[in-house]
Design an enzyme around this catalytic site. Structure first.
Site, PDB file in Angstrom:
ATOM      1  N   ARG A  53       0.829  -1.208   0.000  1.00  0.00           N
ATOM      2  CA  ARG A  53       0.000   0.000   0.000  1.00  0.00           C
ATOM      3  C   ARG A  53       0.866   1.261   0.000  1.00  0.00           C
ATOM      4  O   ARG A  53       0.457   2.313  -0.478  1.00  0.00           O
ATOM      5  CB  ARG A  53      -0.944   0.006   1.212  1.00  0.00           C
ATOM      6  CG  ARG A  53      -1.778   1.287   1.338  1.00  0.00           C
ATOM      7  CD  ARG A  53      -3.006   1.090   2.207  1.00  0.00           C
ATOM      8  NE  ARG A  53      -2.734   0.420   3.452  1.00  0.00           N
ATOM      9  CZ  ARG A  53      -2.249   1.032   4.546  1.00  0.00           C
ATOM     10  NH1 ARG A  53      -1.969   2.324   4.514  1.00  0.00           N
ATOM     11  NH2 ARG A  53      -2.057   0.350   5.654  1.00  0.00           N
ATOM     12  N   TYR A 105     -15.829  16.275 -16.384  1.00  0.00           N
ATOM     13  CA  TYR A 105     -16.194  14.868 -16.292  1.00  0.00           C
ATOM     14  C   TYR A 105     -17.297  14.677 -15.246  1.00  0.00           C
ATOM     15  O   TYR A 105     -17.240  15.243 -14.152  1.00  0.00           O
ATOM     16  CB  TYR A 105     -14.940  14.085 -15.922  1.00  0.00           C
ATOM     17  CG  TYR A 105     -15.098  12.611 -15.690  1.00  0.00           C
ATOM     18  CD1 TYR A 105     -15.910  11.815 -16.487  1.00  0.00           C
ATOM     19  CD2 TYR A 105     -14.377  11.990 -14.672  1.00  0.00           C
ATOM     20  CE1 TYR A 105     -16.022  10.463 -16.271  1.00  0.00           C
ATOM     21  CE2 TYR A 105     -14.474  10.621 -14.448  1.00  0.00           C
ATOM     22  CZ  TYR A 105     -15.304   9.862 -15.244  1.00  0.00           C
ATOM     23  OH  TYR A 105     -15.396   8.520 -15.016  1.00  0.00           O
ATOM     24  N   ASP A 177      -6.766  18.415 -15.781  1.00  0.00           N
ATOM     25  CA  ASP A 177      -7.023  17.023 -16.133  1.00  0.00           C
ATOM     26  C   ASP A 177      -6.592  16.853 -17.588  1.00  0.00           C
ATOM     27  O   ASP A 177      -7.232  17.360 -18.503  1.00  0.00           O
ATOM     28  CB  ASP A 177      -8.509  16.700 -15.954  1.00  0.00           C
ATOM     29  CG  ASP A 177      -8.810  15.218 -16.127  1.00  0.00           C
ATOM     30  OD1 ASP A 177      -8.080  14.557 -16.898  1.00  0.00           O
ATOM     31  OD2 ASP A 177      -9.782  14.725 -15.519  1.00  0.00           O
ATOM     32  N   LYS A 202      -7.043   5.472 -19.621  1.00  0.00           N
ATOM     33  CA  LYS A 202      -7.360   5.880 -20.981  1.00  0.00           C
ATOM     34  C   LYS A 202      -6.133   5.782 -21.893  1.00  0.00           C
ATOM     35  O   LYS A 202      -5.614   4.701 -22.105  1.00  0.00           O
ATOM     36  CB  LYS A 202      -7.954   7.286 -20.966  1.00  0.00           C
ATOM     37  CG  LYS A 202      -9.047   7.578 -19.934  1.00  0.00           C
ATOM     38  CD  LYS A 202     -10.112   6.542 -19.756  1.00  0.00           C
ATOM     39  CE  LYS A 202     -11.340   7.010 -19.008  1.00  0.00           C
ATOM     40  NZ  LYS A 202     -11.236   7.001 -17.547  1.00  0.00           N
TER      41      LYS A 202
END
Length: 386
Positions: A53, A105, A177, A202
């Site tokens: 983690r 978004y 972004d 993406k």
């Protein structure tokens, strides 16, 4: 960012994408680093790893690659694009203000409205494609100015350098972004942004088989915040997804060139086709923001927006007739996808707010893949005839 001394300092994007982020292979000579599918590490190891983690060789490799490609000193990777957004938002406190571009978004909007507002964070949505709205930044002195360029789904191009100049004059942090553009096509930090955010799901990965997000910056303070958020909120990606994304990014340059070429060709043909109401694509010469797009971007990317003058039902019927464009969420994979923003990616935004921003029921968003462009064109034509 850890520099790889074997890579020349003047190496281009295509070379850096392949050769930076290749550590942790010396023991075997493996050309591609392995996947470290372990939850914990023996204390005192040379890499300084303890618990996955908090870090993994696969995270570090990907972070080093993306920092280089975004011309950044730092990069932190996360489990998804929304995880990256959450990590940035985690740096806010009660009473802070965000000035956000009004067309963003849908999941970003949902996080702002249904999560951040509960913690007394104020959000003001503004059309930041219009310079007449820049004075609001100086007036409100927000903690964050949140941008997308190109925006999702309207493909508006925002003047990142001009907005950053105003924001920095009042001490605001500028977030861009960069998902729709990709690291090849645009480097927001070079344009004045403080943070560049990617949904690596993406174009960075490019194969629709791994979730991920990243935040790149030149700020030591923001890097500390990102590392803390990754650990404290459990926003880390899996080593396997990081490895897949490291594999995918090696072909980002060649993929983006094909995505952009195909999308420009389809947009150009659609614009000339009788009965098409409107087509939006950053590198169409008819685009009123064409010059700004060319100034900020290396190419137009693979996203295209079209309005055939359809009602919502007609638009959905057209989408169902397509054979090569799969109706699905997401974007940026090698395959072509099609989306109806009003009922899919932006359905979480109230209809009146959505339409005020320009997301109408007739809009169709295409994520143009790297198939042969003539096959894609024939698919659109047959669907329109049907």
């Amino acid at each position: 960012m850890k520099e790889d001394s074997s890579v020349p300092g003047n190496a281009r994007f295509e070379t850096r994408a392949i050769h930076i982020g290749q550590d942790y292979r010396s023991e075997t000579g493996a050309v591609i680093p392995p996947i470290y599918m372990t939850s914990t590490f023996e204390t005192g190891n040379p890499g300084g790893f303890d618990y996955t983690r908090s870090g993994s060789p696969n995270y570090r490799n990907l972070q080093n690659t993306l920092a280089s490609l975004e011309n950044a000193q730092h990069c932190t990777v996360f489990a998804s694009g929304v995880s990256a957004i959450t990590a940035i938002a985690f740096g806010l406190k009660a009473g802070d203000t965000i000035i956000s571009e009004q067309n963003i978004y849908g999941c970003t909007y949902r996080l702002f409205e249904r999560v951040l507002r509960k913690f007394d964070v104020h959000i003001k949505y503004v059309n930041l494609a219009n310079p007449q709205n820049y004075p609001l930044i100086a007036e409100l002195k927000p903690a964050l100015v949140w941008l997308e360029s190109p925006t999702n789904p309207l493909l508006k191009i925002l003047d990142i350098a001009a907005i950053a100049k105003v924001a920095h004059s009042v001490g605001s942090t500028v977030v861009v972004d960069n998902t729709f553009a990709s690291s090849l096509i645009q480097q927001p930090l070079d344009l004045g942004a403080d943070l560049s955010l990617l949904s690596t799901t993406k174009y960075t990965n490019g194969h629709s088989d791994a979730l991920g997000g990243a935040v790149c910056s030149n700020s030591d303070a923001w890097q500390e915040k990102m590392i803390f958020a990754q650990k404290a909120l459990g926003l880390q990606p899996s080593p396997f997804d990081s490895w897949l994304t490291s594999r995918g990014v090696k072909t980002e340059a060649i993929r983006m060139e094909r995505h952009s070429a195909n999308a420009l060709e389809l947009a150009t043909r659609l614009e000339k086709r009788k009965g098409v109401k409107s087509v939006r694509y950053p590198f169409l010469p008819s685009n009123p923001q064409y010059e700004l797009a060319k100034k900020q971007m290396r190419a137009g990317s693979g996203m295209m927006l079209a309005d055939f003058g359809h009602t919502q039902d007609q638009a959905l019927a057209f989408i169902r007739k397509l054979r090569l464009f799969t109706q699905a969420e997401s974007l940026g994979g090698i395959e072509s996808l099609v989306c109806h923003p009003a009922t899919m990616t932006h359905a979480s935004i109230p209809k009146e707010i959505r339409e005020e921003a320009g997301v109408t029921d007739g809009l169709i968003r295409f994520s143009v893949g790297i198939e042969h462009v003539e096959d894609l064109w024939e698919d659109i034509e047959q669907a329109l005839h049907a």
